[in-house]
Design a protein around this motif. Structure first.
Motif, PDB file in Angstrom:
ATOM      1  N   ARG A  16      95.761  60.064  34.972  1.00  0.00           N
ATOM      2  CA  ARG A  16      95.033  58.872  34.497  1.00  0.00           C
ATOM      3  C   ARG A  16      95.530  58.485  33.114  1.00  0.00           C
ATOM      4  O   ARG A  16      95.813  57.319  32.846  1.00  0.00           O
ATOM      5  N   ASN A  17      95.641  59.478  32.235  1.00  0.00           N
ATOM      6  CA  ASN A  17      96.063  59.182  30.868  1.00  0.00           C
ATOM      7  C   ASN A  17      97.454  58.559  30.827  1.00  0.00           C
ATOM      8  O   ASN A  17      97.696  57.594  30.109  1.00  0.00           O
ATOM      9  N   GLN A  47      90.563  47.533  27.432  1.00  0.00           N
ATOM     10  CA  GLN A  47      90.354  48.335  28.646  1.00  0.00           C
ATOM     11  C   GLN A  47      88.867  48.544  28.941  1.00  0.00           C
ATOM     12  O   GLN A  47      88.421  48.429  30.079  1.00  0.00           O
ATOM     13  N   VAL A  48      88.085  48.846  27.909  1.00  0.00           N
ATOM     14  CA  VAL A  48      86.655  49.116  28.121  1.00  0.00           C
ATOM     15  C   VAL A  48      85.934  47.865  28.623  1.00  0.00           C
ATOM     16  O   VAL A  48      85.163  47.932  29.592  1.00  0.00           O
ATOM     17  N   THR A  51      87.220  47.294  32.304  1.00  0.00           N
ATOM     18  CA  THR A  51      86.831  48.306  33.281  1.00  0.00           C
ATOM     19  C   THR A  51      85.327  48.359  33.480  1.00  0.00           C
ATOM     20  O   THR A  51      84.841  48.379  34.610  1.00  0.00           O
ATOM     21  N   MET A  52      84.593  48.400  32.383  1.00  0.00           N
ATOM     22  CA  MET A  52      83.151  48.613  32.508  1.00  0.00           C
ATOM     23  C   MET A  52      82.387  47.314  32.749  1.00  0.00           C
ATOM     24  O   MET A  52      81.364  47.316  33.419  1.00  0.00           O
ATOM     25  N   ALA A 103      76.507  42.799  33.132  1.00  0.00           N
ATOM     26  CA  ALA A 103      77.568  43.399  33.947  1.00  0.00           C
ATOM     27  C   ALA A 103      77.312  44.890  34.179  1.00  0.00           C
ATOM     28  O   ALA A 103      77.531  45.409  35.274  1.00  0.00           O
ATOM     29  N   LEU A 104      76.828  45.583  33.161  1.00  0.00           N
ATOM     30  CA  LEU A 104      76.652  47.034  33.278  1.00  0.00           C
ATOM     31  C   LEU A 104      75.365  47.419  33.997  1.00  0.00           C
ATOM     32  O   LEU A 104      75.344  48.376  34.767  1.00  0.00           O
ATOM     33  N   VAL A 119      73.614  49.307  25.343  1.00  0.00           N
ATOM     34  CA  VAL A 119      74.911  48.889  25.909  1.00  0.00           C
ATOM     35  C   VAL A 119      75.951  48.749  24.796  1.00  0.00           C
ATOM     36  O   VAL A 119      77.088  49.239  24.914  1.00  0.00           O
ATOM     37  N   GLU A 122      77.066  52.122  23.599  1.00  0.00           N
ATOM     38  CA  GLU A 122      77.910  52.812  24.583  1.00  0.00           C
ATOM     39  C   GLU A 122      79.305  52.190  24.624  1.00  0.00           C
ATOM     40  O   GLU A 122      80.307  52.897  24.740  1.00  0.00           O
ATOM     41  N   ASN A 125      81.142  53.376  21.630  1.00  0.00           N
ATOM     42  CA  ASN A 125      81.494  54.785  21.836  1.00  0.00           C
ATOM     43  C   ASN A 125      82.728  54.921  22.730  1.00  0.00           C
ATOM     44  O   ASN A 125      83.651  55.690  22.433  1.00  0.00           O
ATOM     45  N   MET A 126      82.770  54.140  23.794  1.00  0.00           N
ATOM     46  CA  MET A 126      83.912  54.223  24.713  1.00  0.00           C
ATOM     47  C   MET A 126      85.174  53.635  24.089  1.00  0.00           C
ATOM     48  O   MET A 126      86.274  54.141  24.303  1.00  0.00           O
ATOM     49  N   GLY A 129      86.310  56.259  21.642  1.00  0.00           N
ATOM     50  CA  GLY A 129      86.761  57.433  22.409  1.00  0.00           C
ATOM     51  C   GLY A 129      88.128  57.198  23.024  1.00  0.00           C
ATOM     52  O   GLY A 129      89.019  58.048  22.965  1.00  0.00           O
ATOM     53  N   LYS A 132      90.790  57.135  20.323  1.00  0.00           N
ATOM     54  CA  LYS A 132      91.076  58.509  19.861  1.00  0.00           C
ATOM     55  C   LYS A 132      92.061  59.205  20.804  1.00  0.00           C
ATOM     56  O   LYS A 132      92.999  59.856  20.373  1.00  0.00           O
ATOM     57  N   GLU A 133      91.838  59.004  22.107  1.00  0.00           N
ATOM     58  CA  GLU A 133      92.760  59.593  23.093  1.00  0.00           C
ATOM     59  C   GLU A 133      94.156  59.027  22.933  1.00  0.00           C
ATOM     60  O   GLU A 133      95.154  59.738  22.980  1.00  0.00           O
TER      61      GLU A 133
END
Lengths: 189, 119
Positions: A16-17, A47-48, A51-52, A103-104, A119, A122, A125-126, A129, A132-133
């Motif tokens: 995935r990464n 991306q967040v 995707t979300m 949406a969520l 929301v 979160e 946070n994503m 996160g 950071k990755e």
């Protein structure tokens, strides 16, 4: 019940990464620069939201410093500590915050209530996160998300912090991601 | 089938519970951090646990270690933004059963749940 072996779990996450991070991952040289962090945060933001929330964000301009030209209704703020110290604020107009909540959670609201705040926290946070990755520096720790609301509120950072702003647009409104990066001891010398 | 969902984000709990409901699982329990999760885990025999990693009071990793330390083999899925190799290995060593990185597509979550949910 199916149990994944440890190596299968690791392989799945790494696959995935590699599919997600192949373009935004920075070279070692640029990773050390604030622009490297900004690139990672921008890629994670897009991306967040996609995707979300199913929301397409387009990154427009970058501003070296704070952006006071827009009026925002809520901000999700997350700190990064470790070798790099930074604060990231994802700033929402009401319309975009409500669109993300819808949406969520499938919830229609006309005001920024507790669920909308959750929301926003979160999403912030994503975003951080994921950044950071992508940044892939060891031993970085995220703080718990903080949400500030109020029409026209401001997010202030100490004067010694370098602020980079990225402006995004979407069908549900524009948003800004502000990154405050504390200069490392080396760069201050 | 009883499922425990542990996350400090009410949004994330709702998303996961909604996906569980879509799998036909109505017996869902929610906890807002590892301490709350561990308290509930000791009181109720769960068939599946989904937990976030970064939470106040007790992290998902610490919670997972408590579960495995108790001798339980219940499937535990870590749902987290922590996707770095070192972190994943840490979770595997602690006994995680499966792993889902945030952000995720709804279908990714559904696919994970389908593997562990027996209605």
């Amino acid at each position: 019940m199916t149990e994944m072996a440890g190596q299968d779990i690791l392989a799945e996450v790494l696959q995935r990464n590699s599919s997600l991070f192949q373009s935004p991952r920075e070279t070692q040289e640029t990773k050390d620069l604030p622009e490297g962090i900004q690139t990672c945060v921008e890629a994670s933001t897009v991306q967040v939201f996609k995707t979300m929330c199913g929301i397409d964000l387009t990154r427009n301009e970058r501003i070296d410093g704070r952006c006071d030209a827009f009026n925002f209704d809520a901000s999700g703020i997350v700190t990064i500590t470790g070798a790099t110290q930074a604060t990231v604020a994802v700033r929402f107009p009401k319309q975009l915050a409500l669109a993300c909540t819808n949406a969520l959670l499938g919830k229609t609201s006309d005001r920024i209530d507790e669920e909308v705040v959750d929301v926003i926290g979160e999403i912030a946070n994503m975003v951080v996160g994921g950044a950071k990755e992508r940044f892939a520096a060891p031993n970085l720790t995220l703080g718990l998300p903080l949400v500030v609301t109020g029409s026209g509120h401001r997010v202030l950072m100490p004067p010694q912090v370098n602020i980079l702003s990225s402006l995004f647009s979407s069908a549900s409104g524009d948003c800004i991601v502000e990154i405050g990066i504390k200069p490392s001891a080396d760069s201050r010398e | 089938m009883k499922v425990l969902v542990v996350d400090d984000s009410g949004v994330m709990r709702k998303i996961i519970v909604r996906a569980l409901n879509a799998c036909g699982i109505k017996d869902t329990f929610e906890a807002r951090d590892g301490v709350d999760g561990w308290t509930q885990f000791q009181a109720t025999p769960f068939d599946l646990v989904l937990t976030d990693w970064n939470m106040p009071e007790m992290s998902g990793l610490e919670f997972l270690k408590e579960i495995r330390g108790s001798g339980s083999t219940v499937p535990v899925i870590m749902v987290t933004t922590e996707g770095e190799k070192g972190r994943v290995i840490e979770a595997i060593q602690a006994g995680v059963t499966d792993y889902l990185c945030k952000p995720f597509e709804q279908e990714d979550l559904q696919r994970k749940l389908d593997k562990y949910v027996a209605v």
